[in-house]
Design an enzyme around this catalytic site. Sequence first.
Site, mmCIF file in Angstrom:
data_model
loop_
_atom_site.group_PDB
_atom_site.id
_atom_site.type_symbol
_atom_site.label_atom_id
_atom_site.label_comp_id
_atom_site.label_asym_id
_atom_site.label_seq_id
_atom_site.Cartn_x
_atom_site.Cartn_y
_atom_site.Cartn_z
ATOM 1 N N ASP A 63 28.789 44.744 32.058
ATOM 2 C CA ASP A 63 28.718 45.420 30.765
ATOM 3 C C ASP A 63 28.729 44.460 29.583
ATOM 4 O O ASP A 63 28.991 43.268 29.735
ATOM 5 C CB ASP A 63 29.875 46.431 30.635
ATOM 6 C CG ASP A 63 31.164 45.910 31.265
ATOM 7 O OD1 ASP A 63 31.343 44.688 31.327
ATOM 8 O OD2 ASP A 63 31.979 46.739 31.702
ATOM 9 N N ASP A 132 42.573 53.926 32.360
ATOM 10 C CA ASP A 132 42.108 55.309 32.555
ATOM 11 C C ASP A 132 41.241 55.451 33.808
ATOM 12 O O ASP A 132 40.613 56.490 34.013
ATOM 13 C CB ASP A 132 41.334 55.797 31.312
ATOM 14 C CG ASP A 132 40.110 54.931 31.007
ATOM 15 O OD1 ASP A 132 39.796 54.010 31.792
ATOM 16 O OD2 ASP A 132 39.462 55.183 29.970
ATOM 17 N N HIS A 134 38.555 53.597 34.525
ATOM 18 C CA HIS A 134 37.124 53.238 34.404
ATOM 19 C C HIS A 134 36.789 52.009 35.242
ATOM 20 O O HIS A 134 37.628 51.137 35.460
ATOM 21 C CB HIS A 134 36.691 53.069 32.939
ATOM 22 C CG HIS A 134 37.246 51.884 32.208
ATOM 23 N ND1 HIS A 134 37.784 51.963 30.943
ATOM 24 C CD2 HIS A 134 37.340 50.576 32.544
ATOM 25 C CE1 HIS A 134 38.166 50.765 30.547
ATOM 26 N NE2 HIS A 134 37.917 49.900 31.497
ATOM 27 N N GLU A 139 33.568 55.478 31.619
ATOM 28 C CA GLU A 139 34.816 56.136 31.239
ATOM 29 C C GLU A 139 34.978 57.461 31.997
ATOM 30 O O GLU A 139 34.010 57.969 32.575
ATOM 31 C CB GLU A 139 34.796 56.395 29.728
ATOM 32 C CG GLU A 139 34.781 55.127 28.868
ATOM 33 C CD GLU A 139 36.134 54.412 28.818
ATOM 34 O OE1 GLU A 139 36.914 54.468 29.789
ATOM 35 O OE2 GLU A 139 36.400 53.775 27.774
HETATM 36 C C1 F6R Z 1 34.859 44.472 32.211
HETATM 37 C C2 F6R Z 1 34.931 45.797 32.793
HETATM 38 C C3 F6R Z 1 36.140 46.651 32.659
HETATM 39 C C4 F6R Z 1 37.445 45.906 32.905
HETATM 40 C C5 F6R Z 1 38.641 46.835 32.666
HETATM 41 C C6 F6R Z 1 39.957 46.127 32.870
HETATM 42 O O1 F6R Z 1 33.622 43.860 32.481
HETATM 43 O O2 F6R Z 1 33.972 46.215 33.365
HETATM 44 O O3 F6R Z 1 36.050 47.727 33.560
HETATM 45 O O4 F6R Z 1 37.463 45.421 34.210
HETATM 46 O O5 F6R Z 1 38.588 47.339 31.375
HETATM 47 O O6 F6R Z 1 40.108 45.148 31.890
HETATM 48 P P1 F6R Z 1 41.284 44.090 31.978
HETATM 49 O O7 F6R Z 1 40.999 43.222 33.134
HETATM 50 O O8 F6R Z 1 41.175 43.309 30.671
HETATM 51 O O9 F6R Z 1 42.551 44.839 32.110
#
Ligand code: F6R
Length: 256
Positions: A63, A132, A134, A139
Amino acid sequence: MEIIIQPTPEAATKIAARIIARQLREKPDAVLGLATGSTPLLLYRELVALKLDWSKVTTFNLDEYVGLPREHPQSYHSFMWENLFRHVNIAKKNVHIPDGNTKDIPKFCAKYEKQIRAAGGIDLQVLGIGTDGHIGFNEPTSSLASRTRIKTLTQLTRRDNARFFGSEADVPHHVVTMGIGTIMEAKQILLLAFGPKKSRAIAEAVEGPITAVNPASVLQMHPVTKVCLDAPAASGLQRADYYRWVYDNKPGWQTF
Ligand code: F6R
């Protein structure tokens, strides 16, 4: 799903790094799907230290924020070059990260999907998980069949990611993300989660019903998913003792 619970993020990361190293040794031209955020930081450090050969590896990131200049320190382009790519011998032409500044997002997304297919599909996809549930930036309530597209971040995710930007107001609202259907086509998936803040999302994803309300729960339908957790992230799991026993007693012949 194989649930691997280790005492610390360092120990869980070492196992994840070994799985990726094995993939690159077995298939030097492997296609990796990569994640950003706090969770894979240790993993990328570990992979750099392993001095693997990345010369034939192709990567696709999950992403990118929409509207953030590539050079912005919080863009996922900057993150990937800073934390991994500049430290390994990957060919720039083999690196793919969604373009959050493209004029025609649907056209770009269709091209990204095509590029993944043309590369032969993703051999191993690294994932983190949002508080959450995701995966990528899919989301809650994202279609479980979704493909690469624009998504709107929830307030919870923008609040979670404010730590990188200084203030919540500076976190972009929109992202381009691989879809859940795209992620599910990866041949192998490696989900990492550390810390008590992830325990609920992990418990729901692993032991709850499959539901778009926790997008990571769809991984229950994926044939080769490994979930590497530290003890706090695993603290909501009801069958943690079982998972620990299974991992500690894995027969030598069992490669997956
Ligand atoms: C990032 C991504 C997100 C993160 C998630 C957890 O490329 O795809 O799904 O893996 O938001 O983020 P952290 O590791 O910062 O807790």
